[in-house]
Each structure stands twice: as structure tokens, then as C-alpha cells.
Design a protein around this motif. Structure first.
Motif, mmCIF file in Angstrom:
data_model
loop_
_atom_site.group_PDB
_atom_site.id
_atom_site.type_symbol
_atom_site.label_atom_id
_atom_site.label_comp_id
_atom_site.label_asym_id
_atom_site.label_seq_id
_atom_site.Cartn_x
_atom_site.Cartn_y
_atom_site.Cartn_z
ATOM 1 N N ARG A 287 0.582 -7.886 2.775
ATOM 2 C CA ARG A 287 0.383 -6.411 2.805
ATOM 3 C C ARG A 287 -1.113 -6.146 2.710
ATOM 4 O O ARG A 287 -1.522 -5.025 3.449
ATOM 5 N N GLN A 288 -1.979 -6.823 1.935
ATOM 6 C CA GLN A 288 -3.321 -6.590 1.858
ATOM 7 C C GLN A 288 -3.996 -6.811 3.152
ATOM 8 O O GLN A 288 -4.694 -5.687 3.495
ATOM 9 N N ASN A 289 -3.705 -7.807 3.895
ATOM 10 C CA ASN A 289 -4.389 -8.204 5.207
ATOM 11 C C ASN A 289 -4.015 -7.132 5.975
ATOM 12 O O ASN A 289 -4.926 -6.690 6.857
ATOM 13 N N PHE A 290 -2.790 -6.603 6.157
ATOM 14 C CA PHE A 290 -2.326 -5.639 7.190
ATOM 15 C C PHE A 290 -3.240 -4.317 6.909
ATOM 16 O O PHE A 290 -3.418 -3.581 7.718
ATOM 17 N N PHE A 291 -3.242 -3.851 5.610
ATOM 18 C CA PHE A 291 -3.982 -2.621 5.580
ATOM 19 C C PHE A 291 -5.086 -2.531 5.596
ATOM 20 O O PHE A 291 -5.840 -1.641 6.104
ATOM 21 N N LEU A 292 -6.154 -3.754 5.513
ATOM 22 C CA LEU A 292 -7.321 -3.969 5.818
ATOM 23 C C LEU A 292 -7.512 -3.974 7.203
ATOM 24 O O LEU A 292 -8.651 -3.070 7.716
ATOM 25 N N GLU A 293 -6.560 -4.316 8.120
ATOM 26 C CA GLU A 293 -6.945 -4.221 9.336
ATOM 27 C C GLU A 293 -6.408 -3.010 10.113
ATOM 28 O O GLU A 293 -6.739 -2.734 11.516
ATOM 29 N N LEU A 294 -5.560 -2.170 9.478
ATOM 30 C CA LEU A 294 -4.959 -0.972 10.056
ATOM 31 C C LEU A 294 -5.859 0.088 10.262
ATOM 32 O O LEU A 294 -5.893 0.642 11.337
ATOM 33 N N LYS A 309 4.804 8.142 10.393
ATOM 34 C CA LYS A 309 5.141 6.720 10.210
ATOM 35 C C LYS A 309 4.311 6.139 9.343
ATOM 36 O O LYS A 309 4.811 5.512 8.423
ATOM 37 N N ILE A 310 2.951 6.089 9.744
ATOM 38 C CA ILE A 310 1.802 5.365 8.887
ATOM 39 C C ILE A 310 1.611 5.984 7.562
ATOM 40 O O ILE A 310 1.836 5.184 6.438
ATOM 41 N N LEU A 311 1.639 7.393 7.411
ATOM 42 C CA LEU A 311 1.375 8.028 6.166
ATOM 43 C C LEU A 311 2.366 7.813 5.103
ATOM 44 O O LEU A 311 2.182 7.405 3.862
ATOM 45 N N PRO A 312 3.690 7.936 5.529
ATOM 46 C CA PRO A 312 4.528 7.681 4.356
ATOM 47 C C PRO A 312 4.758 6.340 3.798
ATOM 48 O O PRO A 312 4.850 6.162 2.475
ATOM 49 N N GLN A 313 4.218 5.164 4.721
ATOM 50 C CA GLN A 313 4.423 3.845 4.502
ATOM 51 C C GLN A 313 3.036 3.615 3.472
ATOM 52 O O GLN A 313 3.304 2.871 2.427
ATOM 53 N N LEU A 314 2.147 4.301 3.666
ATOM 54 C CA LEU A 314 0.837 4.245 2.785
ATOM 55 C C LEU A 314 0.850 4.856 1.517
ATOM 56 O O LEU A 314 0.717 4.056 0.324
ATOM 57 N N LEU A 315 1.694 5.956 1.354
ATOM 58 C CA LEU A 315 1.990 6.492 0.090
ATOM 59 C C LEU A 315 2.963 5.786 -0.521
ATOM 60 O O LEU A 315 2.974 5.428 -1.862
ATOM 61 N N THR A 316 4.072 5.109 0.198
ATOM 62 C CA THR A 316 4.851 4.330 -0.610
ATOM 63 C C THR A 316 4.340 3.072 -1.284
ATOM 64 O O THR A 316 4.704 2.579 -2.109
ATOM 65 N N ALA A 325 -6.828 -0.446 -3.530
ATOM 66 C CA ALA A 325 -8.016 0.168 -2.709
ATOM 67 C C ALA A 325 -7.825 -0.048 -1.428
ATOM 68 O O ALA A 325 -8.471 0.807 -0.775
ATOM 69 N N VAL A 326 -7.220 -0.831 -0.866
ATOM 70 C CA VAL A 326 -6.985 -1.177 0.549
ATOM 71 C C VAL A 326 -6.452 0.026 1.337
ATOM 72 O O VAL A 326 -6.884 -0.061 2.511
ATOM 73 N N ILE A 327 -5.661 0.729 0.595
ATOM 74 C CA ILE A 327 -5.023 1.718 1.508
ATOM 75 C C ILE A 327 -5.958 3.092 1.681
ATOM 76 O O ILE A 327 -5.753 4.035 2.386
ATOM 77 N N LEU A 328 -7.130 3.059 0.799
ATOM 78 C CA LEU A 328 -7.783 4.285 0.878
ATOM 79 C C LEU A 328 -8.182 4.725 2.500
ATOM 80 O O LEU A 328 -8.462 5.657 2.565
ATOM 81 N N THR A 329 -9.022 3.721 2.987
ATOM 82 C CA THR A 329 -9.641 3.787 4.186
ATOM 83 C C THR A 329 -8.526 4.518 5.305
ATOM 84 O O THR A 329 -8.794 5.421 6.009
ATOM 85 N N PRO A 330 -7.305 3.671 5.566
ATOM 86 C CA PRO A 330 -6.591 4.411 6.356
ATOM 87 C C PRO A 330 -5.755 5.718 6.018
ATOM 88 O O PRO A 330 -5.697 6.488 6.578
ATOM 89 N N LEU A 331 -5.936 5.813 4.515
ATOM 90 C CA LEU A 331 -5.371 6.903 4.030
ATOM 91 C C LEU A 331 -5.990 8.291 4.487
ATOM 92 O O LEU A 331 -5.522 9.179 4.944
#
Length: 815
Positions: A287-294, A309-316, A325-331
């Protein structure tokens, strides 16, 4: 007789439609609606029961039952339904027909092959579920039976003519001639002509593919023309519309073939979607690697897909998955697609919660990306929920966090309350500029103070600005002295004529013989601009009110700040990068290496030659040019960054890029002279004279401090393990050691402190905001503190002397 008291079930139904039907789809009419009492959108399929249409009514009721009982992510989601005497209602998630969706996206030029590939992948997956898991034949696959939700996901509907693969006879009658063109040449009945149970639906899938790329299918013979079907999909399409039904692949096999090497469904968009569908069962590292590349892929994804689709998954992932912290940039990247109201509702609560986190990686990334969400934060939220957590960064042992915290104040200052801005923040700024061992942090504190000065109230500006910039001009690090000069120039309208004559020029004039050429150049320009100001008032005293009109002006509100001068507006809107360049100029601006010897003051004066002499009286045009150049200089220069500091240990950092920032500062405990209102005219004059003389006498001693300050080792911010995946106690120790002064420079620090005390400076960490003891005036309190400081220094020297022991005759003492 009881009919009068009967209730209408349609009126009591908790959903309502808005407007007329959007589309007619066979037996059903599609309406958009909402749940009563809310704004939650839904889609409502309505079938009006007509007399003498029993067969069609039975088909509609069968579809109602099928949709209610079948649950699959790729089949239209049933929400509620109503079977009334005159109508049938089926309520689903909000969707639009695929035909309408394709026309809209194509007209806007937003339809991409990767989006179509994922849509077809979903439909084939739904057919695989029906055929292989449920033993059902859809019998109605076409564009009219496919719908698209808000995220761009394709859903299979149109279950009107569905039947079991074995045992159900006769087949349901369609009753619509326009659907005959989708029937395969061998007919729809399974088993006829040695067909497989999926053969008819896979033929219709081929018809759907043709319609997606080429528009409505006019007749069955048109399937022979490929039209716009992509080359990578052509071999698989030909298998679907082949005359031999035995050749048509099972839906599962069709997916496997299309997902092969260079296949139509082998792309990053589908891989992202498949990962999101299984994200709950993935390992934390995956999951960490996925969010880093997302984050790097979001630019190529459809906007609605990112929002829904992406935003609800990031919030969850943040709420329940400990993503960190890995979700901050895509968020924040997805947040750009949201409206202000949606941002307040979905993103801001997450941001507020993140600021209370103790995770260093999350804190520094929040500070670095603050410009992306600061406009959505209200003043109440900033002061009550954000600022109390942000100010903890000023005390962090990690220098990179302290650096980013200082820079974030440019964005937060317009929203801070009077108490937080003029009292709490100024205390932290005073301590940082006086005692922080990192060069860029102390320099950037001076820069930030100048840029937020328009938000300070008049009394705070009068009490702090001159003292703060004066301290910066005494710093052993050249870019800091330049920052102090530019600070004076940028805030020139806040100083009275007396302040310019008695305080500011006495600070700037010694800098015209500074060893650093850039500092000298800036000092000459500043001196000329302030002299021009004095000369203007001297020649025409009536201009004094205009010159001093801004001294007691109120602090700017956020709206007014945007309309202010360019350098003040920069603090609100211009922070595009929070890590930037080092100083531009020649290597002479760097601190001297430990092995170098500082030139005596007299030799420095001889070396400067004409540069140390007083310049010729400037012309009015030159004065205006100097003033404009200084203002531009303050506007255009960027921050220094710990990432740009050389980590070579004993070697000095080389100035490379900017005019202010690099590492290697000494520590100066002084900050602010006493205000003139606390002493009489004679005392004020004597203080100014004493200050100027002492500054000149202590200049050579201060140069020694500049050389010793550059010996501290500084670790690059880019080397820190922000994500915490491989943290170790060794790294934590390194962070802690950065906050300790070097033992090799202890004597130099003492010398610096003595010079500061002799010059009449307060040696505490704060400015005049330091709490005074009751019953003592400010001058008495300053004198008391200087005496205490002197006693402490003498005690330390005595301890060191006692530790060395008595010297023996004939033995030479080595320092």
C-alpha cells in the motif's frame, strides 16, 4: 367505502424524481432524483403499467426481482424499489446511459482508450460472474444496457430478458424489433448448433465493442467493418463476432487474453483500479509503494475517477489503514478537482487531524504543501486547531521541520489572531534568530519577519523591526546581514525620520566596509535610500506627514494584503517553492575555513580601498533606482534550505545561488536596544553613540566568530528518513546533536556574548516581549541581565581554568 382512507404508496415513497425522463430504455424510463429531505442523488427507473400489456409487465417485474437479488460491483446497484398498482420504481445509484456518456466525453475531447479499456473490463467481468458463477444468460448486452456512475465506472443493467442457462423455456420475448440486430446468427437458445452457454452473450459483447468505438450499430452486417477499433483489440474482437460459436471465448478467458503482453487491457489505469479493489487485503508495504507512485499517475486519470474513486480510498486509507504521510501528495492533487464546499467537507477535517500527528514525515509534508490548502482554512480553524500544533515545530530537534515551520508562517500570518501573531509568534521568532544553531533557519526568520510585518500591529512593528533587523546585520553569516539590510529597505515606510537618522543609519553605515561585497553593495544602496528620505524632509518639511503616514497604520487583513506592495503580497501568494537556492555571488561570501585567519580591521579597510570610502552624493534618479532595486531584491529572492547546505564537516559551504541563504552561522544572544521612550534625550544620544563605537571596536572579534560558526556539521534534509520505514536510534541521535553547539566554538560564543553585552544589547532570547520583573524599569532589567550574564561567563572561565590545573614552569600553554 374504505378507498377514501387508502394511502398512495407513490407519495409515501422516500424518493422523488426531478424533471422529466432523461432517456427511454426499452420498457423503462430513466429519471434523476434524490432522497426526500436530503440532497443525496439517485437514479429512478420507472415502468408505467398499461392495460393489455401483461407480458411486458411480467418482464419488468422479472427485471425488478433480478436486480434486487443480484449483487456485484460491476452490476447496477439496487437501492430501493416500489411495486404499485400503476407503476414500478427501481432506485439505483446515480448513473447515466453509456451512449450519453460517450457522446459528452467525445465532444469535450476527454475520452481516452484507457478509460474505455477499464469500462469494457468491468462489463466482461460482470458477464463472467453471471455465466460462470450464477449460470445466467444476460441476453441483452448492448450500449442501452450499460450505465456509467459518477466515478466513470461502467455498470451492467438491462436485466429484462435474462434467463437461466439451463432449464428455462421458453425464452423471454423482447418485443422490440430494434434489438434483433444484436442476436447471433445461430440464435439465442443455448445448445442449439453445438454452442456454449456464453456464446450468444459474447457475440453481443462484440456488438457493444463496435458501438463504443463507432457509434450505434445500424445492422448486423456492419460488424465486418472494424472502423475505429484499436489494433490491439482487433484479434479478440474477431473471435467474438466469428460465425463459429464454439470459437467464442469464455468471458474469463477473454479477460486473460486482453490482459496479456501488449494487450488492450494491459495498462496502468487498469492496474490501479484492480489494486484499489483489493487494497484492504494488500500488505502495508504494498500500500505504501502504491500511494507513493499514485501521485505521478493522477494527471492521466479522468477527473471524475479521481474525485469519486481515488479520493474515498485515500480517506479510508488515512482513517483506517495507517497510511501516514504517503497519502498527502495524491490527496492534495485530487483536492484540486473539488469545489470549495467539497474541499471543506472532505479534505479539511483530514488536514486538521493530520496536524496533531507526531509523525515527523507527515508534519513536514503538511508544511511543505500548505499553499495547496491554506485558502480553504478559516481563521477560526487556523487559530484554534492548526496554529497550536504548528508552533511545536519551532521547538523540534529536527532542523528541517524548524525550517519549514518558519516558512509556513508566510501563509498562516494573514489568518492569525492578534495574540497569536503579535505575541506568541514573535516570541518564537526572537528565540530562533538568537539561539538557533542552523544558518538557514536564523536567516529565514529575518526574511519571514520582514514579509509578515504588514500584518503586525503598529506597536509591535515599532518595538521589534529595528531591533530584529539590527541583530541580523551583526550576524557573522553574510547572507543574514544582507537579509537584515533588505529587511530595513522593505519596511522603510514603517520608520520615523528620527528612527532613520538615529538608529537605522548607525546600523547600516558600518556595513559599507563589510568584508562581503554583496553586503557592502546592499548597504550602500540602503544608506542612499534612507539619506534620500531624510533629504526630502529636510528640503520640504511639509512632506513629513506623507513620509510617516504608514508608521501607525493598522495591520493588513488578508484581502488588503493582496492589494498591498509586491513584497508584502509575496508572503501570501508567492510561495511556490519552499526549498530553493543558495546565495549567488563569489566564494568570498562564505564563512572562512577553520585554517584561515581573519584579516584585521585595518587590513580589511586597506583592501577595500575605494569601496570603503563614502560614495558620491546620489542623484534623484539614482536614489529612486536604488530604492526600486532594493524592493525588487526583497521580492525576488527565495528561501535558503537545509537541503542546500554542504555536509563536508570542516569545510565551508560554497555559496552558489541565492543572495541570502546557506549554513554556518554563529550564535548571537543580543536582539534589541531599548526604546527611546524609556530614556531621556541625553540617555538616548549616549546609547546611540556607545552602540556605534562598540560595534566598530567589536567588529574584528565578531569576524572570529564567523569563522568558527562554519565548523558545525549539517546533515542534508534529503538524507532524513521521512517515512519512518527504516528509522533507527542512530538517526534520532543525529537529529539531537544538531541542536547542540560545537565545543570547539565555546570560547568564540563567550566572546560574542561579551561583545553583545558591551554593546548594550539584551542577551535574552526574546525582544521587549520578555516579561519584566515587577518594580523594575526596562533599563534596570536590561542592566541586571547583563550583569548576570557577565557573572556566568566569568564563572565558566574560572571552571575551565581550574580544570586545567596550575601551569608548570618551562611549559608553554597551548590554547
Amino acid at each position: 367505502m374504505w378507498s377514501f382512507f387508502s394511502r398512495d404508496p407513490v407519495k409515501e415513497f422516500p424518493f422523488e424524481t426531478s424533471g422529466g425522463p432523461e432517456a427511454s430504455l426499452g420498457l423503462w424510463q430513466l429519471h434523476q432524483g434524490r432522497r426526500k429531505g436530503t440532497t443525496d442523488p439517485v437514479s429512478v427507473f420507472v415502468y408505467d403499467i398499461k392495460p393489455n400489456a401483461d407480458e411486458q409487465t411480467q418482464v419488468a417485474k422479472a427485471a425488478f426481482k433480478r436486480l434486487k437479488t443480484l449483487r456485484h460491483p460491476n452490476i447496477l446497484s439496487f437501492t430501493d424499489g416500489l411495486e404499485a398498482e400503476k407503476c414500478l420504481y427501481i432506485v439505483t445509484e446515480p448513473v447515466i446511459p453509456l451512449g450519453t456518456y460517450l457522446k459528452t466525453k467525445e465532444a469535450a475531447g476527454e475520452l481516452t482508450e484507457q478509460e474505455i479499456s477499464w469500462g469494457l473490463h468491468q462489463i466482461v467481468k460482470a458477464l463472467s460472474f453471471l455465466v460462470n458463477d450464477c449460470g445466467l444468460i444476460h441476453n441483452n448486452v448492448c450500449v442501452a444496457a450499460v450505465f456509467v456512475d459518477r466515478a466513470g465506472e461502467w455498470k451492467l443493467g438491462g436485466l429484462d430478458y435474462m434467463y437461466a442457462a439451463r432449464g428455462e423455456t421458453p425464452l423471454p420475448s423482447k418485443g422490440f424489433p430494434e434489438l434483433d440486430k444484436y442476436d447471433p446468427p445461430e440464435g439465442s437458445e443455448p445448445g442449439k448448433g453445438s454452442t456454449e452457454k456464453w456464446s450468444a452473450d459474447m457475440w453481443r459483447l462484440g456488438c457493444l465493442i463496435w458501438e463504443v468505438f463507432n457509434g450505434p450499430l445500424p445492422r448486423s452486417s456492419s460488424l465486418r467493418s472494424l472502423g475505429k477499433i484499436p489494433k490491439s483489440l482487433v484479434p479478440h474482437y474477431c473471435e467474438l463476432v466469428g460465425a463459429n460459436p464454439k470459437v467464442r471465448p469464455n468471458p474469463a478467458k477473454f479477460l486473460q487474453s486482453c490482459r496479456g503482453l501488449n494487450g488492450f487491457m494491459n495498462n496502468r489505469f487498469i492496474e490501479t483500479n484492480l489494486f484499489l479493489e483489493e487494497i484492504q487485503i494488500k500488505e502495508p508495504v504494498e500500500r505504501q509503494n502504491f500511494f507513493l507512485e499514485l501521485s505521478s499517475q493522477l494527471d492521466t486519470f479522468p477527473e471524475n475517477f479521481c474525485k469519486h474513486k481515488i479520493l474515498p480510498q485515500l480517506l479510508t486509507a488515512f482513517e483506517f489503514g495507517n497510511a501516514g504521510a504517503v497519502i498527502l501528495t495524491p490527496l492534495f492533487k485530487v483536492g484540486k478537482f473539488l469545489s470549495a464546499e467539497e474541499y471543506q467537507q472532505k479534505i479539511i477535517p483530514v488536514v486538521v487531524k493530520m496536524f496533531s500527528s507526531t509523525d515527523r514525515a507527515m508534519r513536514i509534508r503538511l508544511l511543505q504543501q500548505m499553499e495547496q490548502f491554506i485558502q480553504y482554512l478559516t481563521e477560526a480553524t487556523v487559530n484554534a486547531q492548526i496554529f497550536p500544533h504548528v508552533v511545536q515545530g519551532f521547538l523540534d530537534t529536527n532542523p528541517a521541520i524548524r525550517e519549514q515551520t518558519v516558512k509556513s508562517m508566510l501563509l498562516l500570518a494573514p489568518k492569525l489572531s492578534d495574540s497569536n501573531l503579535n505575541v506568541e509568534l514573535m516570541k518564537h521568532f526572537a528565540r530562533l534568530q538568537a539561539k538557533d544553531e542552523q544558518g538557514p533557519i536564523r536567516c529565514n526568520t529575518t526574511v519571514c519577519l520582514g514579509k509578515i510585518s504588514s500584518y503586525l500591529n503598529a506597536s509591535t512593528r515599532h518595538r521589534i523591526l529595528i531591533s530584529a533587523f539590527s541583530r541580523a546585520t551583526k550576524d557573522p553569516f553574510a547572507p543574514s546581514r544582507a537579509a537584515g539590510i533588505l529587511g530595513f529597505a522593505a519596511t522603510h515606510s514603517y520608520y520615523s525620520i528620527n528612527d532613520c537618522a538615529y538608529k537605522i543609519l548607525q546600523v547600516l553605515c558600518p556595513l559599507t566596509v563589510d568584508p562581503d561585497k554583496n553586503v557592502r553593495d546592499q548597504a550602500f544602496k540602503a544608506v542612499r535610500s534612507f539619506l534620500a528620505k531624510l533629504e526630502t524632509v529636510s528640503e520640504d518639511p511639509s512632506k513629513l506627514p506623507d513620509v510617516e503616514k504608514d508608521i501607525n497604520s493598522a495591520s493588513l487583513n488578508p484581502a488588503g494584503a493582496l492589494m498591498a506592495g509586491s513584497w508584502a503580497g509575496w508572503a501570501v501568494t508567492g510561495v511556490s517553492t519552499l526549498t530553493s537556492k543558495l546565495i549567488r555571488g563569489n566564494p568570498a561570501t562564505a564563512a572562512q575555513a577553520p585554517g584561515d585567519k581573519t584579516e584585521p580591521r585595518e587590513e580589511a579597510d586597506d583592501r577595500l580601498g575605494t569601496a570603503a570610502t563614502s560614495p558620491a552624493a546620489p542623484t534623484p534618479a539614482q536614489e529612486a533606482a536604488d530604492q526600486e532595486d532594493l524592493a525588487d531584491k526583497w521580492d525576488d529572492e527565495d528561501w535558503g534550505s537545509l537541503e542546500n547546505v554542504s555536509a563536508s564537516g570542516d569545510k565551508d559551504p560554497s555559496p552558489v545561488a541565492s543572495d541570502w541563504d546557506t549554513a554556518g552561522w554563529g550564535v548571537d544572544d543580543s536582539w534589541e536596544p531599548k526604546a527611546d521612550q524609556d530614556r531621556g534625550p541625553a540617555e538616548a544620544d549616549s546609547w546611540n553613540t556607545e552602540w556605534g563605537n562598540e560595534l566598530m571596536l567589536s567588529h574584528s572579534k565578531t569576524l572570529k566568530v564567523r569563522a568558527s560558526a562554519s565548523r558545525q556539521e549539517v546533515r542534508l534534509a534529503s538524507e532524513y528518513n521521512w517515512d519512518g520505514t527504516n528509522s533507527s536510534s542512530k538517526e534520532e541521535d543525529l537529529f539531537a546533536t544538531l541542536s547542540q553547539p560545537s565545543s570547539t566554538s565555546q570560547n568564540d560564543e563567550d566572546t560574542c556574548s561579551v561583545d553583545a553585552a558591551a554593546a548594550g544589547w539584551d542577551t535574552e532570547a526574546n525582544w521587549e516581549s520578555v516579561e519584566a520583573e515587577p518594580g523594575l524599569s526596562k533599563s534596570d532589567l536590561a542592566r541586571k541581565k547583563r550583569e548576570e550574564r557577565k557573572r556566568e561567563i566569568e564563572a565558566k572561565r574560572a571552571e575551565r581554568k581550574a580544570a586545567k590545573g596550575p601551569l608548570k614552569l618551562g611549559v608553554r600553554k597551548v590554547d
